[in-house]
Design an enzyme around this catalytic site. Sequence first.
Site, mmCIF file in Angstrom:
data_model
loop_
_atom_site.group_PDB
_atom_site.id
_atom_site.type_symbol
_atom_site.label_atom_id
_atom_site.label_comp_id
_atom_site.label_asym_id
_atom_site.label_seq_id
_atom_site.Cartn_x
_atom_site.Cartn_y
_atom_site.Cartn_z
ATOM 1 C CE1 TYR A 148 56.124 77.640 50.250
ATOM 2 C CE2 TYR A 148 55.285 79.645 50.755
ATOM 3 C CZ TYR A 148 56.279 78.955 50.647
ATOM 4 O OH TYR A 148 57.548 79.566 50.926
ATOM 5 C CG ASP A 243 54.623 74.996 42.361
ATOM 6 O OD1 ASP A 243 54.480 75.816 43.103
ATOM 7 O OD2 ASP A 243 55.220 74.075 42.423
ATOM 8 C CE LYS A 271 58.205 70.418 48.221
ATOM 9 N NZ LYS A 271 58.754 70.962 49.704
HETATM 10 P P1 KE4 Z 1 61.298 75.916 48.128
HETATM 11 O O1 KE4 Z 1 61.346 77.334 47.743
HETATM 12 O O2 KE4 Z 1 60.930 75.561 49.745
HETATM 13 O O3 KE4 Z 1 62.296 74.980 47.905
HETATM 14 O O4 KE4 Z 1 60.058 75.643 47.268
HETATM 15 C C1 KE4 Z 1 58.884 76.353 47.499
HETATM 16 C C2 KE4 Z 1 57.541 75.666 47.050
HETATM 17 C C3 KE4 Z 1 56.931 75.750 45.901
HETATM 18 N N1 KE4 Z 1 56.052 75.106 45.372
HETATM 19 C C4 KE4 Z 1 55.492 74.009 46.264
HETATM 20 C C5 KE4 Z 1 54.103 73.138 45.662
HETATM 21 C C6 KE4 Z 1 55.982 73.835 47.415
HETATM 22 O O5 KE4 Z 1 55.359 72.939 48.133
HETATM 23 C C7 KE4 Z 1 57.126 74.417 47.640
HETATM 24 C C8 KE4 Z 1 57.676 74.284 49.135
HETATM 25 N N2 KE4 Z 1 57.173 73.571 50.034
HETATM 26 C C9 KE4 Z 1 57.034 73.679 51.465
HETATM 27 C C10 KE4 Z 1 56.177 72.513 52.226
HETATM 28 N N3 KE4 Z 1 55.160 72.703 51.995
HETATM 29 C C11 KE4 Z 1 58.549 73.727 52.104
HETATM 30 C C12 KE4 Z 1 58.735 73.526 53.637
HETATM 31 C C13 KE4 Z 1 59.147 74.619 54.110
HETATM 32 O O6 KE4 Z 1 58.811 75.994 53.844
HETATM 33 O O7 KE4 Z 1 60.056 74.662 54.875
#
Ligand code: KE4
Length: 437
Positions: A148, A243, A271
């Site tokens: 993701y 990523d 994060k």
């Molecule tokens: P955000 O757009 O949510 O800040 O980041 C996206 C993203 C990109 N790349 C990786 C490897 C990620 O894990 C994420 C976001 N992670 C999720 C948890 N698995 C965020 C939690 C959510 O979607 O509420």
Amino acid sequence: MTAAAHDRESARLFAEAQEVMPGGVSSPVRAFRGVGGTPRFMVEGRGARITDADGNRFVDYVMSWGALALGHAHPAVVEAITRQAGRGTSFGAPTALETALAKRIIAALPAVEMVRFVSSGTEASMSALRLARAGTGRNKIVKFTGCYHGHADALLVQAGSGIATLSLPDSPGVPPSAVADTLTAPFNDLAAVAELFDRHPGEIAAVTVEPIAGNMGLVLPAPGFLRGLRELTRKHGALLIFDEVMTGFRVAWGGAQLIYGIDPDLTCLGKVIGGGLPVAAYGGRRDLMEQLAPAGKVYQAGTLSGNPLAMAAGIATLDELSRPGTYDRLGALSAAVVESVRSAAAKAQVPVQTASVGGMWGFFLSTMPVTDYASARASDAAGFARCFHALLDRGVYIAPSAFEAGFVSTVHDEAALEETRVAFEHAMAAVTAPSRT
Ligand code: KE4
């Protein structure tokens, strides 16, 4: 007292929230759809613990999805935010704070020569993709099923995290044209990637990968997988994008690229570098990054990118994490948690697969090793839901999905670990117990 008996206020708040926000949440995975029950509305976090609206306290292993490597409300972070807030939260103008945080990131990640700040991992991944396409003059990208990278159209293909949790086929509203150039391969399957390059000679701009997958549950790269991606991308003139939004400053000070000794061309971060405030970034080779406007022609912008309040939180966070021994401690804490999972599962005769790396850990209820999305999906999600609620009832809060990872912080202490050990003994017994009517 079990926490489950006391979710009345959360239930009331959830009903109210659903009137004004789709699903009652600001991000889908929070809605407990993957485990059932009422999502707990949180009111306070302190150290390793979080308190919900009914006054239940939990040892927290979500940690804002990995952002809080120092735990909740760390004094150094609170002080930095408070001090900056009094001087202004955002100027929409350059500040020395951005340079300060950029220098810290560049010092930690040798493959990162320049950095651009954005406000979410989605923005970071989306922008890195645009830069990779501009930098190579090619359009196709390769991603891995179950990984993701945020919710930008081109990357919402066979994604992990909330897409996996909700078993969504992908998303309506993403036109076929937006994903026509997105190719997928199973995680850990180098031959599949080689075949894509053979099938699309000269067309693939980049391979983007979570070097340690955390959005299908925690799945480690097979020996040689990342090195193989580096060699394949170099051979075919494509870029390698790591990523590290989740793994950056989480699994090691230098992220997964330090652990595995790989130099990606571009790296996405998020994060931890914001310490709980909205900070993300992408960075990498200078010759690529200098193609970004206004230095170059590749456009990307953001009103709150690099805002001083978030920069202050990120700087304070990295300065605390840079202390000697931090990542040994995080690794030992994660290892202790998965040891509790393993021993509880053995006692309950529940088949389990576990993994931990730095401040990340995870488990699958499965008889077979989990190496990719298909094997992750074959794990016992219903059993996971029973495990989740038994943990919640005993004051331990993990991600409400079998397809997420667990996160410790520097302030998870012996008491928290002991409570976790006891809770998992109950939780693993609940996996095989007849489900509650
Ligand atoms: P955000 O757009 O949510 O800040 O980041 C996206 C993203 C990109 N790349 C990786 C490897 C990620 O894990 C994420 C976001 N992670 C999720 C948890 N698995 C965020 C939690 C959510 O979607 O509420």
